[in-house]
Design a protein around this motif. Structure first.
Motif, mmCIF file in Angstrom:
data_model
loop_
_atom_site.group_PDB
_atom_site.id
_atom_site.type_symbol
_atom_site.label_atom_id
_atom_site.label_comp_id
_atom_site.label_asym_id
_atom_site.label_seq_id
_atom_site.Cartn_x
_atom_site.Cartn_y
_atom_site.Cartn_z
ATOM 1 N N ARG A 122 0.828 -1.203 0.000
ATOM 2 C CA ARG A 122 0.000 0.000 0.000
ATOM 3 C C ARG A 122 0.861 1.251 0.000
ATOM 4 N NH1 ARG A 122 -4.732 -0.585 3.393
ATOM 5 N NH2 ARG A 122 -5.273 1.465 2.611
ATOM 6 N N ASP A 123 0.496 2.204 -0.813
ATOM 7 C CA ASP A 123 1.170 3.499 -0.885
ATOM 8 C C ASP A 123 0.797 4.281 0.371
ATOM 9 O OD1 ASP A 123 1.869 6.183 -1.435
ATOM 10 O OD2 ASP A 123 1.423 5.957 -3.569
ATOM 11 N N PRO A 124 1.755 4.668 1.209
ATOM 12 C CA PRO A 124 1.421 5.363 2.459
ATOM 13 C C PRO A 124 0.705 6.690 2.247
ATOM 14 C CG PRO A 124 3.794 5.399 2.067
ATOM 15 C CD PRO A 124 3.189 4.492 1.039
ATOM 16 N N ARG A 125 0.796 7.234 1.053
ATOM 17 C CA ARG A 125 0.078 8.491 0.770
ATOM 18 C C ARG A 125 -1.434 8.281 0.757
ATOM 19 N NH1 ARG A 125 2.358 10.239 -4.791
ATOM 20 N NH2 ARG A 125 1.798 8.068 -5.122
ATOM 21 N N PHE A 126 -1.868 7.020 0.627
ATOM 22 C CA PHE A 126 -3.295 6.694 0.598
ATOM 23 C C PHE A 126 -3.737 5.943 1.850
ATOM 24 C CE2 PHE A 126 -2.204 7.506 -3.766
ATOM 25 C CZ PHE A 126 -3.277 8.260 -4.200
ATOM 26 N N VAL A 127 -2.892 5.943 2.861
ATOM 27 C CA VAL A 127 -3.210 5.332 4.148
ATOM 28 C C VAL A 127 -3.298 6.466 5.161
ATOM 29 C CG1 VAL A 127 -2.406 3.737 5.940
ATOM 30 C CG2 VAL A 127 -1.988 3.210 3.510
ATOM 31 N N THR A 128 -4.361 6.469 5.957
ATOM 32 C CA THR A 128 -4.545 7.568 6.907
ATOM 33 C C THR A 128 -3.435 7.590 7.960
ATOM 34 O OG1 THR A 128 -6.008 6.229 8.285
ATOM 35 C CG2 THR A 128 -7.060 7.642 6.626
ATOM 36 N N ILE A 129 -3.214 8.756 8.487
ATOM 37 C CA ILE A 129 -2.183 8.958 9.508
ATOM 38 C C ILE A 129 -2.398 8.009 10.683
ATOM 39 C CG2 ILE A 129 -1.320 10.615 11.218
ATOM 40 C CD1 ILE A 129 -1.843 12.809 9.039
ATOM 41 N N ARG A 130 -3.648 7.841 11.130
ATOM 42 C CA ARG A 130 -3.903 6.980 12.288
ATOM 43 C C ARG A 130 -3.610 5.510 12.001
ATOM 44 N NH1 ARG A 130 -8.233 8.927 10.450
ATOM 45 N NH2 ARG A 130 -9.916 7.707 9.592
ATOM 46 N N ARG A 131 -3.428 5.141 10.738
ATOM 47 C CA ARG A 131 -3.094 3.763 10.366
ATOM 48 C C ARG A 131 -1.638 3.650 9.889
ATOM 49 N NH1 ARG A 131 -7.342 0.969 11.558
ATOM 50 N NH2 ARG A 131 -9.403 1.529 10.823
ATOM 51 N N GLY A 132 -0.854 4.718 10.133
ATOM 52 C CA GLY A 132 0.566 4.670 9.816
ATOM 53 C C GLY A 132 0.977 5.284 8.494
ATOM 54 N N GLY A 133 0.033 5.850 7.778
ATOM 55 C CA GLY A 133 0.344 6.498 6.504
ATOM 56 C C GLY A 133 0.478 8.003 6.663
ATOM 57 N N THR A 134 0.319 8.711 5.576
ATOM 58 C CA THR A 134 0.461 10.171 5.599
ATOM 59 C C THR A 134 -0.814 10.898 5.183
ATOM 60 O OG1 THR A 134 1.323 10.198 3.327
ATOM 61 C CG2 THR A 134 2.942 10.017 5.125
ATOM 62 N N LEU A 135 -1.881 10.170 4.890
ATOM 63 C CA LEU A 135 -3.122 10.771 4.402
ATOM 64 C C LEU A 135 -3.915 11.414 5.538
ATOM 65 C CD1 LEU A 135 -4.969 11.112 1.888
ATOM 66 C CD2 LEU A 135 -6.085 8.975 2.581
ATOM 67 N N THR A 136 -4.210 12.693 5.399
ATOM 68 C CA THR A 136 -5.044 13.379 6.389
ATOM 69 C C THR A 136 -6.509 13.044 6.129
ATOM 70 O OG1 THR A 136 -5.363 15.359 5.036
ATOM 71 C CG2 THR A 136 -3.400 15.318 6.501
ATOM 72 N N ASP A 137 -7.325 13.224 7.151
ATOM 73 C CA ASP A 137 -8.762 13.007 6.972
ATOM 74 C C ASP A 137 -9.333 13.961 5.934
ATOM 75 O OD1 ASP A 137 -8.828 10.919 8.778
ATOM 76 O OD2 ASP A 137 -9.563 12.149 10.444
ATOM 77 N N ALA A 138 -8.872 15.206 5.943
ATOM 78 C CA ALA A 138 -9.375 16.193 4.975
ATOM 79 C C ALA A 138 -9.089 15.740 3.543
ATOM 80 C CB ALA A 138 -8.762 17.566 5.247
ATOM 81 N N ASP A 139 -7.878 15.244 3.300
ATOM 82 C CA ASP A 139 -7.549 14.777 1.953
ATOM 83 C C ASP A 139 -8.284 13.482 1.618
ATOM 84 O OD1 ASP A 139 -6.007 16.987 1.490
ATOM 85 O OD2 ASP A 139 -4.084 15.953 1.687
ATOM 86 N N HIS A 140 -8.500 12.619 2.604
ATOM 87 C CA HIS A 140 -9.285 11.401 2.371
ATOM 88 C C HIS A 140 -10.702 11.788 1.943
ATOM 89 C CE1 HIS A 140 -10.365 7.089 3.940
ATOM 90 N NE2 HIS A 140 -10.701 7.271 2.685
ATOM 91 N N HIS A 141 -11.254 12.793 2.563
ATOM 92 C CA HIS A 141 -12.593 13.261 2.183
ATOM 93 C C HIS A 141 -12.602 13.773 0.750
ATOM 94 C CE1 HIS A 141 -13.728 13.842 6.683
ATOM 95 N NE2 HIS A 141 -13.837 12.595 6.291
ATOM 96 N N LEU A 142 -11.577 14.532 0.384
ATOM 97 C CA LEU A 142 -11.491 15.005 -1.007
ATOM 98 C C LEU A 142 -11.334 13.832 -1.971
ATOM 99 C CD1 LEU A 142 -9.197 18.147 -0.604
ATOM 100 C CD2 LEU A 142 -11.684 18.095 -0.998
ATOM 101 N N LEU A 143 -10.570 12.820 -1.545
ATOM 102 C CA LEU A 143 -10.395 11.626 -2.376
ATOM 103 C C LEU A 143 -11.689 10.825 -2.498
ATOM 104 C CD1 LEU A 143 -6.862 10.410 -1.263
ATOM 105 C CD2 LEU A 143 -7.520 11.164 -3.558
ATOM 106 N N ALA A 144 -12.637 11.043 -1.626
ATOM 107 C CA ALA A 144 -13.948 10.396 -1.736
ATOM 108 C C ALA A 144 -14.904 11.227 -2.587
ATOM 109 C CB ALA A 144 -14.547 10.166 -0.353
ATOM 110 N N LEU A 145 -14.820 12.537 -2.467
ATOM 111 C CA LEU A 145 -15.736 13.407 -3.216
ATOM 112 C C LEU A 145 -15.430 13.421 -4.713
ATOM 113 C CD1 LEU A 145 -16.020 16.397 -0.728
ATOM 114 C CD2 LEU A 145 -17.769 14.645 -1.240
#
Length: 171
Positions: A7-30
């Motif tokens: 898994r690319d850490p840029r697409f894994v949330t910070i709380r799971r050990g990656g670098t993806l913020t919740d705000a960016d995860h939301h944008l990646l969903a929208l």
């Protein structure tokens, strides 16, 4: 859509050990929800009584707003993919796009699946001899919708995975 084993850490949330913020995860969903909705009429014109793909898109957006849990959005995405199984062509691809949009809440890296299937839907719906041009137009429309905060991330992901995404991101 097949995801790589690593898994690319840029697409894994910070709380799971990656670098993806919740705000960016939301944008990646929208963004995938917008991509899927852009071709949704190709499914709904073939299956007007089946709400599952539209519900998957709505659940993706509701997840971003905090109105549904991730598991609900993911389940709605799975149901949309179920709507695609017995279909062919543009309607099938459009339903898969909606399904992939629904599961981005669970795995952010599915953002490309929604976009790729939407491009495949646009290609399949195009008149004979116009499918490549229709795919490029859809790809460019999608890129125009990308929020600046995730633009480079998504474009880099497209470059990395274009080969396993049927080379649809050559636009």
């Amino acid at each position: 859509m097949i995801l790589p084993k690593v898994r690319d850490p840029r697409f894994v949330t910070i709380r799971r050990g990656g670098t993806l913020t919740d705000a960016d995860h939301h944008l990646l969903a929208l963004w995938p929800a917008a991509c899927a909705e852009h071709v949704l009429d190709l499914f709904e014109s073939a299956q007007p009584e089946d709400p599952r793909p539209r519900e998957a898109i709505e659940h993706a957006r509701a997840w971003v707003r905090g109105e549904v849990k991730m598991m609900q959005a993911r389940a709605a995405g799975g149901h949309a993919m179920g709507a695609a199984r017995d279909l062919r062509g543009a309607a099938r691809h459009a339903a898969y796009a909606a399904g992939q949009a629904g599961v981005v809440a669970h795995v952010a890296a599915h953002e490309l699946g929604a976009a790729a299937y939407a491009i495949k839907a646009a290609r399949a719906a195009a008149p004979k001899g116009k499918s490549e041009a229709a795919g490029r137009l859809e790809c460019q429309w999608q890129r125009d919708q990308l929020p600046e905060a995730i633009r480079e991330l998504v474009l880099d992901d497209q470059r990395l995975w274009n080969d396993i995404c049927w080379s649809v991101f050559d636009c």
